[in-house]
Design an enzyme around this catalytic site. Sequence first.
Site, PDB file in Angstrom:
ATOM      1  N   GLU A 143       4.392  -6.346   1.665  1.00 26.40           N
ATOM      2  CA  GLU A 143       4.036  -6.711   0.290  1.00 26.40           C
ATOM      3  C   GLU A 143       3.878  -5.494  -0.623  1.00 26.40           C
ATOM      4  O   GLU A 143       2.793  -5.249  -1.143  1.00 26.40           O
ATOM      5  CB  GLU A 143       2.704  -7.485   0.292  1.00 26.40           C
ATOM      6  N   PRO A 144       4.920  -4.730  -0.837  1.00 25.45           N
ATOM      7  CA  PRO A 144       4.772  -3.558  -1.711  1.00 25.45           C
ATOM      8  C   PRO A 144       4.686  -3.970  -3.178  1.00 25.45           C
ATOM      9  O   PRO A 144       5.414  -4.853  -3.629  1.00 25.45           O
ATOM     10  CB  PRO A 144       6.056  -2.761  -1.461  1.00 25.45           C
ATOM     11  N   GLY A 145       3.794  -3.341  -3.919  1.00 28.40           N
ATOM     12  CA  GLY A 145       3.715  -3.553  -5.358  1.00 28.40           C
ATOM     13  C   GLY A 145       3.983  -2.232  -6.060  1.00 28.40           C
ATOM     14  O   GLY A 145       5.060  -2.003  -6.636  1.00 28.40           O
ATOM     15  N   ARG A 146       2.999  -1.332  -5.946  1.00 32.11           N
ATOM     16  CA  ARG A 146       3.063  -0.037  -6.628  1.00 32.11           C
ATOM     17  C   ARG A 146       4.366   0.726  -6.348  1.00 32.11           C
ATOM     18  O   ARG A 146       4.954   1.294  -7.263  1.00 32.11           O
ATOM     19  CB  ARG A 146       1.885   0.808  -6.128  1.00 32.11           C
TER      20      ARG A 146
ATOM     21  N   CYS B 191     -14.810   3.923 -27.503  1.00 31.11           N
ATOM     22  CA  CYS B 191     -16.177   4.419 -27.691  1.00 31.11           C
ATOM     23  C   CYS B 191     -16.839   4.585 -26.339  1.00 31.11           C
ATOM     24  O   CYS B 191     -17.761   3.833 -25.987  1.00 31.11           O
ATOM     25  CB  CYS B 191     -16.956   3.456 -28.557  1.00 31.11           C
ATOM     26  N   GLU B 192     -16.352   5.506 -25.593  1.00 32.44           N
ATOM     27  CA  GLU B 192     -16.831   5.695 -24.235  1.00 32.44           C
ATOM     28  C   GLU B 192     -16.408   7.090 -23.802  1.00 32.44           C
ATOM     29  O   GLU B 192     -15.223   7.422 -23.844  1.00 32.44           O
ATOM     30  CB  GLU B 192     -16.169   4.627 -23.353  1.00 32.44           C
TER      31      GLU B 192
ATOM     32  N   GLY C 101       0.782  -1.238   0.000  1.00 29.35           N
ATOM     33  CA  GLY C 101       0.000   0.000   0.000  1.00 29.35           C
ATOM     34  C   GLY C 101       0.809   1.281   0.000  1.00 29.35           C
ATOM     35  O   GLY C 101       0.236   2.367   0.052  1.00 29.35           O
TER      36      GLY C 101
ATOM     37  N   TYR D 139      -0.703  -1.592 -11.915  1.00 38.06           N
ATOM     38  CA  TYR D 139      -2.151  -1.669 -12.137  1.00 38.06           C
ATOM     39  C   TYR D 139      -2.594  -0.981 -13.430  1.00 38.06           C
ATOM     40  O   TYR D 139      -3.722  -0.502 -13.511  1.00 38.06           O
ATOM     41  CB  TYR D 139      -2.923  -1.107 -10.924  1.00 38.06           C
TER      42      TYR D 139
ATOM     43  N   ARG E 121      -7.295   3.003 -14.579  1.00 37.24           N
ATOM     44  CA  ARG E 121      -7.334   3.600 -13.236  1.00 37.24           C
ATOM     45  C   ARG E 121      -8.096   4.927 -13.157  1.00 37.24           C
ATOM     46  O   ARG E 121      -8.830   5.149 -12.198  1.00 37.24           O
ATOM     47  CB  ARG E 121      -5.916   3.730 -12.658  1.00 37.24           C
TER      48      ARG E 121
HETATM   49  N1  LLP Z   1      -0.959  -7.167  -0.534  1.00 35.16           N
HETATM   50  C1  LLP Z   1      -2.283  -7.367  -0.667  1.00 35.16           C
HETATM   51  C2  LLP Z   1      -2.942  -8.391   0.110  1.00 35.16           C
HETATM   52  C3  LLP Z   1      -3.019  -6.576  -1.565  1.00 35.16           C
HETATM   53  O1  LLP Z   1      -4.318  -6.780  -1.681  1.00 35.16           O
HETATM   54  C4  LLP Z   1      -2.347  -5.590  -2.319  1.00 35.16           C
HETATM   55  C5  LLP Z   1      -3.088  -4.777  -3.261  1.00 35.16           C
HETATM   56  C6  LLP Z   1      -0.962  -5.431  -2.155  1.00 35.16           C
HETATM   57  C7  LLP Z   1      -0.305  -6.232  -1.237  1.00 35.16           C
HETATM   58  C8  LLP Z   1      -0.157  -4.428  -2.927  1.00 35.16           C
HETATM   59  O2  LLP Z   1      -0.564  -3.131  -2.742  1.00 35.16           O
HETATM   60  P1  LLP Z   1       0.325  -1.919  -3.329  1.00 35.16           P
HETATM   61  O3  LLP Z   1       1.609  -1.875  -2.532  1.00 35.16           O
HETATM   62  O4  LLP Z   1       0.601  -2.214  -4.751  1.00 35.16           O
HETATM   63  O5  LLP Z   1      -0.536  -0.737  -3.140  1.00 35.16           O
HETATM   64  N2  LLP Z   1      -5.988  -1.633  -8.487  1.00 35.16           N
HETATM   65  C9  LLP Z   1      -5.875  -0.669  -7.400  1.00 35.16           C
HETATM   66  C10 LLP Z   1      -5.114  -1.212  -6.293  1.00 35.16           C
HETATM   67  C11 LLP Z   1      -5.634  -2.531  -5.848  1.00 35.16           C
HETATM   68  C12 LLP Z   1      -4.749  -3.047  -4.810  1.00 35.16           C
HETATM   69  C13 LLP Z   1      -5.120  -4.414  -4.473  1.00 35.16           C
HETATM   70  N3  LLP Z   1      -4.307  -4.982  -3.491  1.00 35.16           N
HETATM   71  C14 LLP Z   1      -5.205   0.585  -7.928  1.00 35.16           C
HETATM   72  O6  LLP Z   1      -4.831   0.582  -9.062  1.00 35.16           O
HETATM   73  O7  LLP Z   1      -5.051   1.563  -7.213  1.00 35.16           O
END
Ligand code: LLP
Length: 489
Positions: free
Chosen positions: A328-331, A413-414, A286, A443, A382
């Site tokens: 668990e960082p993604g973004r 088309c939106e 997050g 994402y 997004r």
């Molecule tokens: N761990 C769990 C259990 C999660 O559900 C998520 C994201 C993450 C880690 C990674 O979160 P991050 O660090 O990437 O924020 N599609 C939405 C975000 C959905 C996130 C879902 N879970 C967007 O584009 O903002």
Amino acid sequence: MTETTGASPLAPEWLAVPSDLNALHAPMWAAGVERNDGGELAIDGIPVSELKAQFGSPLFVMSETDFRARARAFKDAFDAAFEDICGGVDVYYAGKSFLCTAVASWVAEEGLRLDTCSGGELAVAARAGIDGANLGLHGNNKSDAEINRALDMKLGRIVVDSLDELERVAKIASGRGEVAKVMLRLTPGVHAHTHEFIATAHEDQKFGLSMAGDSTEEAGLSAAEEAVAAATAYDSVELLGLHCHIGSQIFEPEGFALAAEKLLTFLAAMQSKYSITLPELDLGGGYGIAYTPVDTPRPAAEIAQAMAAVVRSTCAQLGITSPRISIEPGRAIVGSSTFTLYEVGTLKTVRVDAPEAAGAAENVTFPRRYVSVDGGMSDNARPVLYDADYSAVLASRTTLAEPQLSRVVGKHCESGDIVVRDVYLPADVAAGDLLAVPGTGAYCWALSSNYNYLARPGVVAVRGGTARWIVRGETEEDLLNRDMGVANV
Ligand code: LLP
């Protein structure tokens, strides 16, 4: 006409008129992205026109160097902050943000683990040769096939989301004569987004086991506690610990800290009540990034230290040894590593009444320019899904033209097909120009679609001055591949 040079009353309050339209706001861009001597945007010295000529557009352009550096920075910052507490932190890259075999292998090479949330993501991990011990599996509705696959791959952790699922995992593992390594996903009642978090006692969402005391039939026991008790009783389950994830695009550490405190307190209570040891605690992902110049994420080290301080003091207060922490960082790892390259097509300007709040005189209209690009909501959902704001720059050249409030839109088309809702772009942007939208690593490709039969763009990774596909773009043939044809009608 003064209305193109000053702030437009149509612009949101947060959007400032840039003093230099050619400048790049560094926090939004990958390392190695700059304007070359000719004024063109370049990554690792490769100009965008070359990328466009070789790979086409729209195109996701990713810096492998930047991705690796951010992955390593997260690992190093959290390891350093938690070294004296639990010997470091296991960082699971959240594959849902963007995953392909190349990325999975970089993650492993940088010393991170991988968080997956479907059989498909496990398939990517397997193809990349990731050791199952370094994988986690999430999901609120895992199929039996996915659970079996996790067991086949000897996953380090299956993050169980409900009492139902716990029973299913236990049964499947037992049928195989195996023991499943399980974490329990709890909902601590803390929800965070950007600068704010809210704390509530109850959870009303599909994910996780509620920590609120009266949410199940078993009087007085929360779903979370019921799951701990059940997991402890199953021979086919090894309960590793607890997990929570409090939200996305979070800038301030307070929400993470409060969630850590709540989970540690619960963990200590469970350890003592059930005479067990729960060796692991995952605090989820997050961590936010800069999509626009007003986004001000904190450095990983600052967040890590704030979280470590709370874990340290809470454990001391509770008199427990800290579990091994994971995140668990993604973004925050992939988001800023990538920009999307688009070609400009149609342009039009409409005149719009100013919103009342802008204090403009009645019957005065202001221009909003629509800049259409060759992609849209199919490569970046997004803005449509979350009202997410992005930024954009003219990438193929510099200009001395005045800033003009613009809306970058796609070709779908939106009418809601918006890529960048509000941005000041040079007034002379014209068809054939290239635009770059930064911060599209997370994402965007992951959520991409074939709406209107657009082929999904590929992803090019740049490293050491060379660019290559890590996911090739789709072709028309790909699009028609699964269509069974008229012969089958
Ligand atoms: N761990 C769990 C259990 C999660 O559900 C998520 C994201 C993450 C880690 C990674 O979160 P991050 O660090 O990437 O924020 N599609 C939405 C975000 C959905 C996130 C879902 N879970 C967007 O584009 O903002």
